[in-house]
Design a protein around this motif. Structure first.
Motif, PDB file in Angstrom:
ATOM      1  N   UNK A  89       0.857  -1.190   0.000  1.00 49.66           N
ATOM      2  CA  UNK A  89       0.000   0.000   0.000  1.00 49.66           C
ATOM      3  C   UNK A  89       0.894   1.241   0.000  1.00 49.66           C
ATOM      4  N   UNK A  90       1.001   1.886  -1.161  1.00 51.28           N
ATOM      5  CA  UNK A  90       1.946   2.981  -1.315  1.00 51.28           C
ATOM      6  C   UNK A  90       3.293   2.406  -1.720  1.00 51.28           C
ATOM      7  N   UNK A  91       3.741   2.730  -2.927  1.00 54.28           N
ATOM      8  CA  UNK A  91       4.888   2.020  -3.518  1.00 54.28           C
ATOM      9  C   UNK A  91       6.225   2.673  -3.201  1.00 54.28           C
ATOM     10  N   UNK A  92       6.345   3.318  -2.049  1.00 53.87           N
ATOM     11  CA  UNK A  92       7.613   3.949  -1.680  1.00 53.87           C
ATOM     12  C   UNK A  92       8.772   2.960  -1.629  1.00 53.87           C
ATOM     13  N   UNK A  93       8.498   1.687  -1.378  1.00 55.71           N
ATOM     14  CA  UNK A  93       9.558   0.677  -1.309  1.00 55.71           C
ATOM     15  C   UNK A  93      10.133   0.338  -2.679  1.00 55.71           C
ATOM     16  N   UNK A  94       9.455   0.753  -3.744  1.00 59.96           N
ATOM     17  CA  UNK A  94       9.858   0.367  -5.094  1.00 59.96           C
ATOM     18  C   UNK A  94      10.779   1.437  -5.696  1.00 59.96           C
ATOM     19  N   UNK A  95      11.904   1.012  -6.234  1.00 61.49           N
ATOM     20  CA  UNK A  95      12.850   1.925  -6.877  1.00 61.49           C
ATOM     21  C   UNK A  95      12.423   2.189  -8.319  1.00 61.49           C
ATOM     22  N   UNK A  96      12.932   3.267  -8.941  1.00 67.00           N
ATOM     23  CA  UNK A  96      12.500   3.610 -10.308  1.00 67.00           C
ATOM     24  C   UNK A  96      12.944   2.607 -11.364  1.00 67.00           C
ATOM     25  N   UNK A  97      13.889   1.726 -11.034  1.00 61.56           N
ATOM     26  CA  UNK A  97      14.301   0.678 -11.974  1.00 61.56           C
ATOM     27  C   UNK A  97      13.533  -0.624 -11.762  1.00 61.56           C
ATOM     28  N   UNK A  98      12.673  -0.656 -10.747  1.00 61.95           N
ATOM     29  CA  UNK A  98      11.781  -1.782 -10.460  1.00 61.95           C
ATOM     30  C   UNK A  98      12.507  -3.060 -10.048  1.00 61.95           C
ATOM     31  N   UNK A  99      13.724  -2.906  -9.534  1.00 60.28           N
ATOM     32  CA  UNK A  99      14.444  -4.062  -9.010  1.00 60.28           C
ATOM     33  C   UNK A  99      13.699  -4.647  -7.805  1.00 60.28           C
ATOM     34  N   UNK A 100      13.313  -3.769  -6.870  1.00 61.75           N
ATOM     35  CA  UNK A 100      12.589  -4.242  -5.687  1.00 61.75           C
ATOM     36  C   UNK A 100      11.254  -4.871  -6.071  1.00 61.75           C
ATOM     37  N   UNK A 101      10.606  -4.349  -7.089  1.00 63.28           N
ATOM     38  CA  UNK A 101       9.331  -4.911  -7.541  1.00 63.28           C
ATOM     39  C   UNK A 101       9.517  -6.352  -7.992  1.00 63.28           C
TER      40      UNK A 101
END
Length: 351
Positions: free
Chosen positions: A134-146
């Motif tokens: 809930x709220x994608x602050x954990x996700x980096x702009x390169x989507x590695x964490x995703x």
């Protein structure tokens, strides 16, 4: 008389956050034992027919403090932006807590990554837990964490909570107010939608501004889903959905889950636990009229909100379903609201 519990698969709760924030404090509790506070634990879940749901991993702006502070719309500190490294670290703590809980429960809790796993868990009497951000602050702009979180079991994501991040902007928790309260998705947010579509991660529209809603609607090739949002026509909160938004969800074959938070239910937006259940029926009536019987469900926001006193906690779910019966809802419709519609939309989203 309240009927025997109907199984409920619920669209949103903040129980993992409550458990994590309570760890090592006087409020620490075991999910496997009945607690005298908060909303969900395994014994009360069984008492209320709660068969599972989307378990949110939300990172509060004020880590280490009571999460209910986040609902104070007068204090900007509760809505401050969160940096990605800290958000990812805290999200991983909540995910690890879920995995440990699954092990400790010895079959009574199952982290589910597809609908067949949910059905299997429900049939076995194991609580079906689906991981949601809930709220994608954990996700980096390169989507590695995703990618990594998806591999670990993440199957649902809301790009924003009620604050801004690199992906977009959240609707404030104000009433009366329009959901058209600010900008929509950023360019990085649009890429996030495309990445979620590729990975078959459900995109949750709850908390987005209206512009953000329409940005997702124009980009996503999956059903539109608002996991815990109500009807703006009944309660004019900026967090609720207009009829036009509800119609778009219906056209996509999507779903909206009824939020139990009293300030998103009451026409006056008041924070009062004596809120009558008939206002929940009014929201559901309106949502059914716009979405149809296959487009409505429950998105309680348990452990993250103030629920009507008549419900109190997850053990009170049969009281709400009885209110639907008393309003003339048949058993087939009640089962759709309680669990069938969620499993249907998840199956079509994850396929």
């Amino acid at each position: 008389m309240v009927a025997a519990p109907v199984p409920v698969f619920d669209g949103h709760n903040d129980t993992l956050l409550k458990l994590e924030l309570g760890a090592g404090t006087p409020r620490e509790r075991s999910f496997l034992e009945r607690a005298p506070r908060d909303h969900i634990d395994l014994p009360r879940a069984r008492a209320g027919g709660f068969a599972g749901g989307l378990f949110a991993m939300y990172v509060p702006s004020r880590l280490g403090e009571d999460m209910n502070l986040r609902y104070d719309p007068q204090d900007p500190a509760n809505f401050a932006e969160v940096q990605q490294p800290a958000a990812l670290a805290f999200t991983l703590r909540m995910a690890a807590r879920a995995f440990r809980l699954e092990r400790e429960a010895a079959g009574d809790v199952s982290i589910c990554r597809d609908v067949q796993a949910i059905r299997t868990a429900m049939d076995a009497g194991s609580l079906a837990m689906v991981l949601h951000v809930e709220g994608a602050e954990a996700i980096d702009p390169d989507f590695v964490a995703l990618e990594v979180l998806h591999a670990a079991g993440l199957r649902s994501l809301g790009p924003v909570w009620s604050r801004s991040n690199i992906f977009g902007h959240g609707a404030p928790m104000t009433c009366p107010a329009s959901p058209d309260s600010g900008p929509g998705l950023t360019d990085t947010g649009r890429e996030l939608v495309r990445a979620c579509n590729r990975l078959k991660i459900m995109i949750d529209l709850s908390h987005l501004t209206e512009k953000g809603f329409w940005d997702v609607a124009s980009l996503s090739d999956r059903p539109l889903v608002a996991s815990h949002s109500n009807a703006h026509a009944v309660c004019p909160s900026a967090r609720n959905l207009t009829d036009r938004q509800l119609d778009a969800i219906a056209e996509s074959g999507g779903l909206a889950g009824l939020n139990f938070h009293v300030a998103f239910l009451r026409p006056d937006g008041g924070h009062r636990s004596d809120t009558a259940l008939d206002v929940m029926v009014r929201h559901m009536d309106h949502m059914i009229a716009r979405l149809g019987e296959d487009g409505v469900a429950l998105g309680s926001d348990f452990d993250g909100c103030l629920v009507p006193r008549a419900i109190t906690d997850v053990a009170g779910l049969p009281v709400l379903l009885q209110a639907f019966r008393d309003a003339g809802y048949g058993e087939e419709l009640i089962e759709k609201i309680a669990w069938k519609n969620w499993l249907s939309v998840l199956e079509r989203t994850w396929a």
